[in-house]
Each structure stands twice: as C-alpha cells, then as structure tokens.
Design an enzyme around this catalytic site. Structure first.
Site: not given
Ligand code: CTP
Length: 420
Positions: A229, A344
C-alpha cells in the site's frame, strides 16, 4: 564547563524574536551560546538583545571595525558543536545549499565541521516553492538536520505550513542531536532523557515504553511481486520521535517506509504482516503503550510461489488471499494491566462511524481517524487532518497540521488518559 557550544544563527524573518527564547532555553540547558545575525535579522531584533543575554559580541559582519576577531567566521565556526539557524529564511537555505558565502553566516556554514540544524520559517508559498524544496532536499542530502516548519496562522495572516516549530521543540531536537555525539554513535535512550530535561515539565512520558508499528507491509505473491500500500511511515515515525523527545523509551517495528526513522528510537524492520506480528510479540512484554500506526495488509496471498509465476498465455489470473493476523486486536486482547492501546483508522467515508466501530471491535483506548480523501491528509503527505476518538465518547478535531505537530496532539491525549 557548559555541556555544548552552540552557534545560534538568526536570519531575517518575523520569527527572529523567537530566537531570543531559543537562546534562553539553550542557556537553561547548560549550553554556551554565541550569536551571529544576518543584516536583515537586525531589522527585526537588535543585536544588543543577544549581546546582553550572552555577554558576547554578536557578529553581523566580519569586516565591521567593531568586530574583535578579524577572522571571525573561521574561529566562530570551529569553536561550536552545533550551528543552529533560527529562524532560517528561504534565502539562507538557498545560500547554504549552493555554497554561496557572501556574509558572515553563510561563510560560517562553509567553514564549520560542526553539525548543522536549520529551523525554517516563511510564508507557505515560499516554503512550497520547488526552488526552496530543492534546496531543502540538497541540504538534507548534505547531512543538515531540519526542524520542519509547522502548519498554522502565519504572520501574513494566511494559514498553511511555514510557521516556526515551537521553541521548546527546537531546543529539544537540537540537544537530542548533540547528545548523539559523533555521527556514528547513537545515544542510549536514558542519555537522551537525561539531557533533555530543560526544566519545563515536558518530559511527561518519562517512564513509558512505546511500541509503535509504522509503514506498510509487503505480502509476497512470488519472489518478484508483492501486494502493498501507499504508507510512507511519516505519521508513525512522527509519533515515535515526539514520544522519545518527551522522555519515553521507544521501540518501532517498521515495515516498508519511504522516509528514514528518527534518531533515538530502536528500530526493528519487518516486511510482511506475519513478520511484523512476530516482532511485536517479541517486544510487547515491556511496552506500556502500543500504537498501531502501520498500514498492515489485511490479506496476503494464501500460497506465495517459490518461483516466479509465468503468464503462460492466461488472460485472467486469480490470486487466493488469506487473512493476516490483526496485530492491533491481538495486542489489545492480550494486554497487561495499565497498557494503553491506540489505533489508526484511515477511511474514505463515514470516518467517525467506522473509526468508532473499530474502537469497539478491537478494544482500543484511542483511535486516530482520518479521511484520506481530504487534501493534506493521509498517505505520503507531511500534513494530516484527523479526529481523535476516546473511549469516553470524546471527539477531538485536529485541523490541517504537520504530522509532527499532530503526533504531539495525540501524545497529549495519551498523557490525559494516563492521568485519568
Ligand atoms: N492493524 C493491525 N493489523 C492488521 C490490520 C490493521 O495492527 N492486520 C491496525 C493498523 O495498524 C491500524 C488499525 O489496525 O491501527 C486499522 O484497522 P483496520 O480495521 O485494519 O483498518 P482497515 O484495514 O482500514 O480495515 P477495513 O478495511 O475494515 O476498513
């Protein structure tokens, strides 16, 4: 004897008066400061002010008959541990970057072997000009340290990036740089915490140990391709740097980033979500605050190929993806008593609603939510716009500001949570 010798260079901008406060704070931190000013700077602040405070001649012009030292730019430049420019105009940045030495300060820059730190302050358009940014990039490549300007209302009544960073932060960053000693020698966290105590009660995170995930992850498809990303790591590194400056011990688990990590924090590199999870598990026992600032891939190829995948005439290819571990949720679920967990949420719509549901689902104490569709917010920018959500239902709006400034605002909320 003073701990450090600092050459404070003052150039001609409205923020020149703030150099007086920087001088006072440096003196309180036991530094011996000598001041040099450009001629334009003297239009804003009288050399007499600095002379009275330092009890030394303030050099404006090498050739001034009043100047007690006939080769001042050489002597001045060799008797300092740090040349600190506050405020730095676009003009002095341009001269430094291009080797122009037509006044005392620019000659001193060329003649010194000391570290150099520059705190710019100027109108937003001047700061953002390609010419200024080119010069800044050049100086960074030359090893000059920058205290980035922050966003806010400027003297010209416009709002944008270009405001001089807070004077206390400038002094903390200067001393933090000096504590590192020779370039190769990194300071211990304790050493930094010790020296940064400039008596303003700003070490409000002393005793905390932050573990912060930063940057994006890369999930291998085969040995040459991956899913990733746009994360740059700027926001997470800003939080790490700010927490270290405020006295915390900081460990960063960094994925892929496009910027360098700050000094004074321990950095562990991890490429995939799996690696990042393993590194976090290994470090979490000592942490008192966990901040999930990384953009962790939510899915990774279920079976990464060992050899490069060939097209083989296919028009369509299907990748099977599997869920990665949710690091933030895992940390939150297994947290020990007193540990704070901050997440975040980068969203494109219903920002606060989605962020609030993430807070509930993952059991977080704070969520920093941002709308990545807004200009000046999100990935790879130096600025951000966000809302901090607290467990008690609070919503703190953070308007456009530099990521470094935002980092401090997030830490203010963490301190508030600690105080209960
Ligand atoms: N995060 C994490 N481990 C993951 C995914 C996300 O620690 N495998 C953490 C990120 O560092 C951030 C937060 O979770 O603090 C983001 O939440 P998340 O639900 O994963 O956000 P998105 O990926 O944007 O989820 P969605 O697609 O459901 O909106």
């Amino acid at each position: 004897m003073a701990k450090y010798r600092i050459g404070l260079g003052v150039t001609g901008g409205i923020a020149a008066y703030k150099a007086v406060e920087v001088l006072r704070l440096l003196q309180k931190a036991d530094c011996d400061v000598s001041v040099a000013m450009t001629r334009h700077a003297t239009e804003f602040v009288q050399p007499l002010t600095f002379r009275a405070l330092t009890d030394k001649h303030v050099i404006v012009d090498d050739y001034d008959p009043e100047n007690p030292d006939p080769i001042a730019h050489i002597n001045f430049s060799q008797e300092i541990d740090l040349l600190l420019i506050v405020p730095a105009t676009a003009n002095i940045i341009g001269k430094f970057a291009n080797g122009v030495a037509d006044d005392f300060l620019s000659s001193t820059y060329l003649a010194t072997t000391a570290k150099v730190m520059v705190a710019p302050a100027m109108n937003t358009t001047m700061w953002e000009q390609p010419a200024t940014q080119r010069n800044v990039t050049q100086l960074k490549a030359d090893g000059v340290h920058f205290v980035e300007p922050v966003a806010g209302e400027l003297a010209c009544k416009t709002v944008g990036t270009g405001k001089l960073e807070d004077v206390e932060n400038i002094v903390k960053q200067a001393i933090s740089l000096l504590v590192q000693g020779p370039k190769s020698k990194a300071p211990s966290q304790e050493q930094v915490v010790e020296t940064l105590d400039i008596g303003h009660g700003t070490l409000d995170l002393k005793g905390e140990h932050f573990l912060i995930t930063v940057g994006g992850t890369r999930e291998a498809i085969d040995p040459v391709r991956f899913i990733s990303n746009h994360s740059s790591g700027k926001m997470g590194f800003a939080v790490a740097e700010a927490a270290a400056v405020r006295g915390a011990k900081v460990t960063v688990v960094a994925g892929v980033t496009t910027v360098d990590p700050p000094a004074n924090v321990k950095v562990i590199r991890a490429v995939s979500a799996e690696d990042m999870h393993a590194a976090v598990k290994a470090e979490i026992a000592n942490a008192t605050v966990f901040v999930g600032a990384a953009a962790v891939a939510d899915y990774a190829p279920a079976n990464a190929a060992d050899a490069k995948i060939k097209k083989d005439g296919r028009d369509v290819m299907t990748l099977e993806l599997k869920k990665t571990p949710d690091i933030l949720s895992e940390v939150s679920k297994n947290r020990h008593d007193g540990m704070l967990v901050v997440g975040f949420a980068a969203e494109t719509n219903d920002v606060v609603g989605y962020a609030r549901s993430k807070m509930e689902k993952k059991g977080l104490d704070l969520v920093v939510a941002n709308d990545i569709t807004k200009a000046g917010a999100g990935f790879n920018t130096d600025t951000n716009i966000a809302t901090i959500l607290t467990r008690s239902g609070g919503e703190i709006e953070l308007p456009l500001m530099s990521k470094r400034e935002m980092a401090d605002r997030i830490l203010d909320e963490i301190v508030r949570l600690r105080k209960g």
